[in-house]
Design an enzyme around this catalytic site. Structure first.
Site, mmCIF file in Angstrom:
data_model
loop_
_atom_site.group_PDB
_atom_site.id
_atom_site.type_symbol
_atom_site.label_atom_id
_atom_site.label_comp_id
_atom_site.label_asym_id
_atom_site.label_seq_id
_atom_site.Cartn_x
_atom_site.Cartn_y
_atom_site.Cartn_z
ATOM 1 N N GLU A 55 26.664 16.047 1.732
ATOM 2 C CA GLU A 55 28.152 16.137 2.025
ATOM 3 C C GLU A 55 28.944 15.626 0.756
ATOM 4 O O GLU A 55 28.602 14.673 0.054
ATOM 5 C CB GLU A 55 28.475 14.953 3.157
ATOM 6 C CG GLU A 55 28.230 15.439 4.637
ATOM 7 C CD GLU A 55 29.009 14.265 5.312
ATOM 8 O OE1 GLU A 55 30.163 13.807 5.092
ATOM 9 O OE2 GLU A 55 28.461 14.138 6.489
ATOM 10 N N GLU B 125 24.936 9.551 8.542
ATOM 11 C CA GLU B 125 25.360 8.306 7.772
ATOM 12 C C GLU B 125 24.895 7.066 8.262
ATOM 13 O O GLU B 125 25.907 6.164 8.725
ATOM 14 C CB GLU B 125 26.877 8.339 7.570
ATOM 15 C CG GLU B 125 27.202 9.639 6.749
ATOM 16 C CD GLU B 125 28.777 9.979 6.432
ATOM 17 O OE1 GLU B 125 28.963 10.329 5.384
ATOM 18 O OE2 GLU B 125 29.378 9.053 6.959
#
EC number: 3.2.1.78
Length: 386
Positions: A316, A208
């Protein structure tokens, strides 16, 4: 995913404490273990808008486990991979980083020591040899791994571990020569161990990555140069970013995730030649959106990946309750969206020798009703489609 330590179950903490309480092994002075030998199979590739695993083209499902590389009991690692294999899950995304600014004194696992302007890779039994076993077990069980190299968040060190050692800010990480040199040295150390392993699905730049308030060129230039560097070390494996999918005009409703405020331009970054496929995540409760909104987020990224001519991985997604009711529609949308070629739920849970694996609030466990809904039934739907 940014972990919330307060949501870890007591049993999960006990399991982690039991693992960390084992005697400390040798440190970074130990020579690297040889790369686990490859088992019959082939390197993962892409074909148009699809992934190809061991010669099979189609849609694949998997999960995330940030903790598996930090386990010291080999039987626990093998148990997880045997359950993944049995269930039909094909991909596991694991943390390939564990950065510290001070060497642990309790024998807990760490991979990378960053302190006083220096960086040392821990290749000992309490270091990358634990990741060695994960790769070896994945090979034996036919599971493919996504391994990333740093975390944007502070869990297990992350970018801030570099900042503490070298100075500057999190935003500086992407352009600071000293931090990037340490980061690249770590990348090289990891890739050199597994470059011949068919268990590697892809190398991932980061978990991320963000650069809040930055021009999108900052992340773009870093992604381009880093992915080129990885390909120079290992041209056999796929490379991806590990981003959340922020910054996208396609299908945009103007909400925060579609905006460019985190310094990311999904479509532009995906167009980089040394990025092989797109990644995106989904956490409506953290982003100020609704669960139903997530279906449009999935289709928007599918459209962007189709335009780029590359597959997308729904890498995710998770919620803290009502897993089946909320996540099943997302899975169905992904499975029926062109250019989405796989999904990995966050996150996998199992019963280890020391108790349940860590629960960050989004975990559901092997053998539960949620597992049947979101894994067993999902795999059946995938097999019917493929």
């Amino acid at each position: 995913m940014k972990l919330n330590p307060s949501l870890l179950t007591a049993a999960g903490l006990v399991s982690a404490q039991l693992a960390s309480a084992l005697p400390q092994a040798s440190s970074s002075t130990v020579s690297p273990s040889p790369s686990p030998s490859a088992t019959p199979g082939s390197f993962v590739t892409t074909s148009g808008l699809n992934f190809v695993i061991d010669g099979k083209t189609g849609y694949f499902a998997g999960s995330n486990s940030y903790w598996i590389g930090f386990q010291k009991n080999n039987d626990d690692v093998d148990l997880v991979f045997s359950h993944l294999q049995e269930s039909g899950l094909k991909i596991l995304r694991v943390w390939g980083f564990n950065d510290v600014n001070q060497k642990p004194t309790d024998g807990s696992v760490y991979y990378h020591l960053l302190a006083d302007g220096t960086a040392t890779v821990n290749e000992g039994e309490d270091g990358l040899q634990r990741l060695d076993y994960v790769v070896s077990s994945a090979e034996k069980h036919g599971i493919k791994l996504i391994i990333n190299f740093v975390n944007f968040w502070d869990d297990y060190g992350g970018i801030n571990a570099y900042v503490k050692a070298f100075g500057g800010s999190k935003e500086d990480f992407y352009t600071n020569d000293a931090m990037q040199a340490a980061y690249r040295a770590y990348i090289k150390a990891v890739i050199s161990r597994y470059s011949d392993s068919t268990a590697i699905f892809a190398w991932e730049l980061a978990n991320e990555p963000r650069c809040q308030g930055c021009e999108t060129t900052v992340l773009y230039n870093w992604i381009e140069s880093t992915s080129q560097y990885i390909k120079s070390l290992d041209s056999k494996h796929l490379v991806c970013i590990g981003d959340e999918g922020f910054g996208l005009d396609t299908g945009s409703d103007g909400s925060y995730p579609y905006q460019y405020s985190e310094g990311s331009d999904f479509a532009k970054n995906l167009a980089i030649p040394t990025i092989d496929f797109g990644t995106f995540h989904l956490y409506p409760s953290s982003w100020g959106t609704t669960n139903d909104w997530g279906n449009g987020w999935v289709t928007s990224h599918g459209a962007a990946c189709k335009e780029a001519g590359k597959p997308c991985l729904f890498e995710e997604y998770g919620v803290t309750s009502d897993h089946c009711a909320v996540e099943k529609p997302w899975q169905n949308t992904a499975l029926n969206t062109t250019a989405i070629s796989g999904d990995l739920y966050w996150q996998y849970g199992d019963q280890l020798s020391g108790g349940p694996s860590p629960d960050d609030g989004n975990t559901f466990y092997y053998g539960t009703d949620d597992f049947k809904c979101l894994v067993t039934d999902h795999i059946a739907a995938i097999n019917s489609r493929n």
